[in-house]
Design a protein around this motif. Structure first.
Motif, PDB file in Angstrom:
ATOM      1  N   GLU A  47     -21.394 -26.172  36.660  1.00  0.00           N
ATOM      2  CA  GLU A  47     -21.766 -25.173  35.575  1.00  0.00           C
ATOM      3  C   GLU A  47     -21.463 -25.019  34.690  1.00  0.00           C
ATOM      4  N   LEU A  48     -19.675 -25.746  33.498  1.00  0.00           N
ATOM      5  CA  LEU A  48     -18.886 -26.028  33.083  1.00  0.00           C
ATOM      6  C   LEU A  48     -19.014 -27.853  32.567  1.00  0.00           C
ATOM      7  N   GLY A  49     -20.243 -28.083  31.862  1.00  0.00           N
ATOM      8  CA  GLY A  49     -19.910 -29.522  32.154  1.00  0.00           C
ATOM      9  C   GLY A  49     -19.783 -30.760  32.941  1.00  0.00           C
ATOM     10  N   GLY A  50     -19.101 -30.560  34.431  1.00  0.00           N
ATOM     11  CA  GLY A  50     -18.749 -31.436  35.182  1.00  0.00           C
ATOM     12  C   GLY A  50     -17.103 -31.904  34.775  1.00  0.00           C
ATOM     13  N   ASN A  51     -16.675 -33.133  34.127  1.00  0.00           N
ATOM     14  CA  ASN A  51     -15.185 -32.450  33.433  1.00  0.00           C
ATOM     15  C   ASN A  51     -14.644 -32.525  31.999  1.00  0.00           C
ATOM     16  N   GLY A  52     -13.343 -31.525  32.492  1.00  0.00           N
ATOM     17  CA  GLY A  52     -14.100 -30.901  31.083  1.00  0.00           C
ATOM     18  C   GLY A  52     -11.933 -30.696  31.061  1.00  0.00           C
ATOM     19  N   GLN A  53     -12.036 -30.169  29.597  1.00  0.00           N
ATOM     20  CA  GLN A  53     -10.115 -30.140  29.399  1.00  0.00           C
ATOM     21  C   GLN A  53     -10.160 -29.010  28.154  1.00  0.00           C
ATOM     22  N   TRP A  54      -9.054 -28.021  28.024  1.00  0.00           N
ATOM     23  CA  TRP A  54      -8.859 -27.150  27.039  1.00  0.00           C
ATOM     24  C   TRP A  54      -7.453 -27.330  27.276  1.00  0.00           C
ATOM     25  N   MET A  55      -6.806 -26.997  25.765  1.00  0.00           N
ATOM     26  CA  MET A  55      -5.691 -26.830  24.740  1.00  0.00           C
ATOM     27  C   MET A  55      -5.919 -25.758  23.975  1.00  0.00           C
ATOM     28  N   LEU A  77     -14.435 -18.790  27.457  1.00  0.00           N
ATOM     29  CA  LEU A  77     -13.908 -18.211  29.067  1.00  0.00           C
ATOM     30  C   LEU A  77     -12.011 -18.813  29.012  1.00  0.00           C
ATOM     31  N   CYS A  78     -11.861 -20.113  28.295  1.00  0.00           N
ATOM     32  CA  CYS A  78     -10.211 -19.850  28.452  1.00  0.00           C
ATOM     33  C   CYS A  78      -9.915 -18.800  28.235  1.00  0.00           C
ATOM     34  N   ALA A  79     -10.078 -19.161  26.542  1.00  0.00           N
ATOM     35  CA  ALA A  79      -8.846 -17.946  25.571  1.00  0.00           C
ATOM     36  C   ALA A  79      -8.546 -16.294  26.749  1.00  0.00           C
ATOM     37  N   GLU A  80     -10.347 -16.443  27.289  1.00  0.00           N
ATOM     38  CA  GLU A  80      -9.754 -15.166  27.445  1.00  0.00           C
ATOM     39  C   GLU A  80      -9.398 -14.442  28.957  1.00  0.00           C
ATOM     40  N   LEU A  81      -9.359 -15.987  29.334  1.00  0.00           N
ATOM     41  CA  LEU A  81      -8.674 -16.200  31.133  1.00  0.00           C
ATOM     42  C   LEU A  81      -7.223 -16.627  30.477  1.00  0.00           C
ATOM     43  N   SER A  82      -6.852 -17.205  29.136  1.00  0.00           N
ATOM     44  CA  SER A  82      -5.537 -17.376  29.130  1.00  0.00           C
ATOM     45  C   SER A  82      -4.601 -16.537  28.574  1.00  0.00           C
ATOM     46  N   SER A  83      -5.512 -15.281  28.397  1.00  0.00           N
ATOM     47  CA  SER A  83      -4.975 -13.852  28.081  1.00  0.00           C
ATOM     48  C   SER A  83      -4.738 -13.325  28.907  1.00  0.00           C
ATOM     49  N   LEU A  84      -5.206 -13.144  29.974  1.00  0.00           N
ATOM     50  CA  LEU A  84      -4.641 -12.353  30.707  1.00  0.00           C
ATOM     51  C   LEU A  84      -3.528 -12.891  31.590  1.00  0.00           C
ATOM     52  N   LEU A  85      -3.893 -14.261  31.610  1.00  0.00           N
ATOM     53  CA  LEU A  85      -2.355 -15.001  32.209  1.00  0.00           C
ATOM     54  C   LEU A  85      -1.286 -15.101  31.335  1.00  0.00           C
ATOM     55  N   SER A  86      -1.531 -14.382  30.627  1.00  0.00           N
ATOM     56  CA  SER A  86      -0.123 -14.491  29.613  1.00  0.00           C
ATOM     57  C   SER A  86       0.706 -13.443  29.884  1.00  0.00           C
ATOM     58  N   SER A  87       0.005 -12.253  30.627  1.00  0.00           N
ATOM     59  CA  SER A  87       0.821 -11.385  31.174  1.00  0.00           C
ATOM     60  C   SER A  87       0.777 -10.849  32.931  1.00  0.00           C
ATOM     61  N   GLN A  88       0.793 -11.930  33.407  1.00  0.00           N
ATOM     62  CA  GLN A  88       1.232 -12.115  34.874  1.00  0.00           C
ATOM     63  C   GLN A  88       2.492 -12.970  34.823  1.00  0.00           C
ATOM     64  N   PRO A  89       2.740 -12.737  35.827  1.00  0.00           N
ATOM     65  CA  PRO A  89       4.248 -13.652  36.328  1.00  0.00           C
ATOM     66  C   PRO A  89       4.133 -15.248  36.563  1.00  0.00           C
ATOM     67  N   PHE A  90       3.973 -15.841  35.998  1.00  0.00           N
ATOM     68  CA  PHE A  90       3.863 -17.624  36.916  1.00  0.00           C
ATOM     69  C   PHE A  90       3.486 -17.760  38.184  1.00  0.00           C
ATOM     70  N   VAL A  91       2.343 -17.940  38.820  1.00  0.00           N
ATOM     71  CA  VAL A  91       2.622 -18.420  40.074  1.00  0.00           C
ATOM     72  C   VAL A  91       1.483 -19.284  40.351  1.00  0.00           C
ATOM     73  N   PRO A  92       2.180 -20.143  40.823  1.00  0.00           N
ATOM     74  CA  PRO A  92       1.334 -22.351  40.653  1.00  0.00           C
ATOM     75  C   PRO A  92       0.223 -22.124  41.599  1.00  0.00           C
TER      76      PRO A  92
END
Length: 272
Positions: A47-55, A77-92
């Motif tokens: 749904e996201l065009g197959g392979n992809g990268q975002w920075m 989507l990546c920008a919003e998810l990145s913003s959500l993760l910025s407030s989370q403790p990192f979980v691999p």
């Protein structure tokens, strides 16, 4: 296994509805962003065009490179998810599946706790811990994968059964599942589309099975040699005997002498 909180499930469901994609596609991006510490993502999803990268603050690349609308969707989507993760403790790399999502609307803009804390304090990753952090990972339907180019390993989880493969000299850019009655897991590398089962397996259900022994045919005695055929009579044998009989008749009639008869008879018999 790391799971989403109810608030996290609702937030992911809200993003899926607003961007008109499945929750599985959103979860693929979320897992890729967790692997990239919230600032980058390498992913694969149809749904996201197959392979992809975002920075973050950089480039966005998708397999469907000329689809600007899809590219903007992935960026959002990546920008919003990145913003959500910025407030989370990192979980691999928490493990996700679309069945964990609740198809609900709403969801505010305040920070939410996305992940259920691990009771055992583990990393929450579904692959063997000694593999470390993958360079890319993703999920599709009932499979998920994580690629470790430094260790030359590919971890694949199919319905909760994890297997680790040696990737040899393959440079893997994506993993997918071929649909149909004989569905199988394949990956894309510089050699094209390759079946995962063609790789040497390091650990997992298949590695625990003893190698199949080649089937052996039941013992059968060697066939008895056929008796040697009796030599057939020479085609000229009958003619030779007939000639001797005629010679004997000529001798009796005095046409040839006894010596001539004996010499000719000896000559004819030597041809048998």
């Amino acid at each position: 296994m790391q799971q989403l909180t109810p608030e996290g499930q609702q937030r992911i469901s809200d993003l899926a509805q607003r961007y008109y994609v499945s929750t599985d596609a959103v979860m693929t991006l979320l897992q890729a962003l967790v692997n990239g510490h919230g600032t980058m993502a390498q992913f694969y999803h149809p749904e996201l065009g197959g392979n992809g990268q975002w920075m973050q603050g950089g480039m966005t690349m998708i397999g469907d490179m000329f689809n600007n609308g899809l590219k903007a969707k992935v960026e959002g989507l990546c920008a919003e998810l990145s913003s959500l993760l910025s407030s989370q403790p990192f979980v691999p790399a928490p493990a996700f599946s679309s069945s964990q999502m609740q198809q609900q609307g709403g969801g505010g803009s305040t920070a939410v706790s996305l992940f259920v804390p691990s009771a055992g304090g583990g990393s929450g990753s579904w692959w063997p811990g000694e593999l470390g952090v993958p360079s890319s990972s993703g999920s599709q339907n009932n499979i998920r994968y994580a690629y470790f180019p430094g260790a030359r390993r590919l971890a694949v989880d199919v319905n909760g059964r994890v297997s680790v493969y040696d990737t040899l000299d393959h440079q893997i850019s994506g993993v997918s599942q071929q649909q149909g009655s004989g569905s199988s897991v394949t990956f894309t590398s510089q050699y094209g589309v390759v079946s995962v089962l063609s790789l040497p397996i390091i650990s997992g259900d298949l590695a625990q099975q003893p190698p199949a022994k080649p089937a052996q045919a039941p013992f059968a005695p060697a066939p008895a040699e056929a008796p040697a055929p009796r030599p057939s009579s020479s085609p000229q044998e009958g003619d030779i005997f007939a000639a001797i009989e005629r010679l004997a008749d000529l001798r009796q009639r005095g046409i040839i002498s006894e010596q001539e008869f004996t010499a000719k008879k000896t000559d004819l018999l030597s041809r048998l």
